[in-house]
Design a protein around this motif. Structure first.
Motif, PDB file in Angstrom:
ATOM      1  N   SER A   1     -34.431 -30.069  22.173  1.00  0.00           N
ATOM      2  CA  SER A   1     -33.839 -30.557  20.929  1.00  0.00           C
ATOM      3  C   SER A   1     -34.445 -31.902  20.529  1.00  0.00           C
ATOM      4  N   ARG A   2     -35.073 -32.596  21.489  1.00  0.00           N
ATOM      5  CA  ARG A   2     -35.748 -33.869  21.225  1.00  0.00           C
ATOM      6  C   ARG A   2     -37.161 -33.782  21.787  1.00  0.00           C
ATOM      7  N   PRO A   3     -38.051 -33.075  21.084  1.00  0.00           N
ATOM      8  CA  PRO A   3     -39.382 -32.797  21.644  1.00  0.00           C
ATOM      9  C   PRO A   3     -40.232 -34.040  21.902  1.00  0.00           C
ATOM     10  N   ASN A   4     -40.133 -35.056  21.066  1.00  0.00           N
ATOM     11  CA  ASN A   4     -40.949 -36.258  21.290  1.00  0.00           C
ATOM     12  C   ASN A   4     -40.517 -36.980  22.558  1.00  0.00           C
ATOM     13  N   LEU A   5     -39.220 -37.121  22.762  1.00  0.00           N
ATOM     14  CA  LEU A   5     -38.699 -37.760  23.965  1.00  0.00           C
ATOM     15  C   LEU A   5     -39.060 -36.939  25.200  1.00  0.00           C
TER      16      LEU A   5
ATOM     17  N   HIS B   1     -30.406 -45.019  36.269  1.00  0.00           N
ATOM     18  CA  HIS B   1     -29.010 -44.580  36.343  1.00  0.00           C
ATOM     19  C   HIS B   1     -28.841 -43.375  37.255  1.00  0.00           C
ATOM     20  N   GLY B   2     -29.889 -42.959  37.962  1.00  0.00           N
ATOM     21  CA  GLY B   2     -29.801 -41.866  38.922  1.00  0.00           C
ATOM     22  C   GLY B   2     -29.915 -40.481  38.333  1.00  0.00           C
ATOM     23  N   ARG B   3     -30.262 -40.361  37.069  1.00  0.00           N
ATOM     24  CA  ARG B   3     -30.419 -39.054  36.430  1.00  0.00           C
ATOM     25  C   ARG B   3     -31.874 -38.624  36.538  1.00  0.00           C
ATOM     26  N   HIS B   4     -32.140 -37.305  36.385  1.00  0.00           N
ATOM     27  CA  HIS B   4     -33.510 -36.816  36.406  1.00  0.00           C
ATOM     28  C   HIS B   4     -34.311 -37.480  35.303  1.00  0.00           C
ATOM     29  N   LYS B   5     -35.468 -38.014  35.669  1.00  0.00           N
ATOM     30  CA  LYS B   5     -36.342 -38.622  34.671  1.00  0.00           C
ATOM     31  C   LYS B   5     -37.142 -37.559  33.937  1.00  0.00           C
ATOM     32  N   CYS B   6     -37.521 -36.537  34.679  1.00  0.00           N
ATOM     33  CA  CYS B   6     -38.430 -35.535  34.137  1.00  0.00           C
ATOM     34  C   CYS B   6     -37.660 -34.346  33.570  1.00  0.00           C
ATOM     35  N   PRO B   7     -38.035 -33.935  32.353  1.00  0.00           N
ATOM     36  CA  PRO B   7     -37.327 -32.808  31.722  1.00  0.00           C
ATOM     37  C   PRO B   7     -37.669 -31.468  32.363  1.00  0.00           C
TER      38      PRO B   7
END
Length: 103
Positions: free
Chosen positions: A57-61, A97-103
């Protein structure tokens, strides 16, 4: 007293420089060994991340984060999400913040 502090500081600087040169020598010997593991295959990060982020939904990010992860790990999991077992480095990267960095 000031001369003692200068001599002590000089000793530490020389010791650190000597230790650093030993580490560099060891690192060069290890890196130059012919029996080292094979080099990872080159990957086209732009193409791999375009495929990974095609339904985001946020392709650039998504593409920016994927590109950073791909540059560091030299791999991108197949598909548009999940499949982290195919690339553990990609799966283990986290944000502050401990979340996955990589999509």
């Amino acid at each position: 007293m000031a001369i003692f502090k200068i001599l002590l500081a000089s000793f530490f600087v020389v010791a650190l420089l000597h230790l650093g040169s030993d580490c560099m020598t060891i690192r060069n010997v290890v890196d130059d060994s012919p029996a080292s593991s094979p080099q990872p295959q080159e990957i086209d990060c732009d193409e791999a991340c375009a495929a990974r982020c095609q339904s985001s939904s946020r392709p650039n990010l998504c593409h920016r984060a994927c590109g950073t992860c791909c540059d560091r790990c030299k791999c991108v999991p197949p598909g548009t999400s999940g499949n982290y077992d195919a690339c553990p480095c990609y799966a283990n990267m986290t944000t502050h913040h401990g979340r996955h960095k990589c999509p």
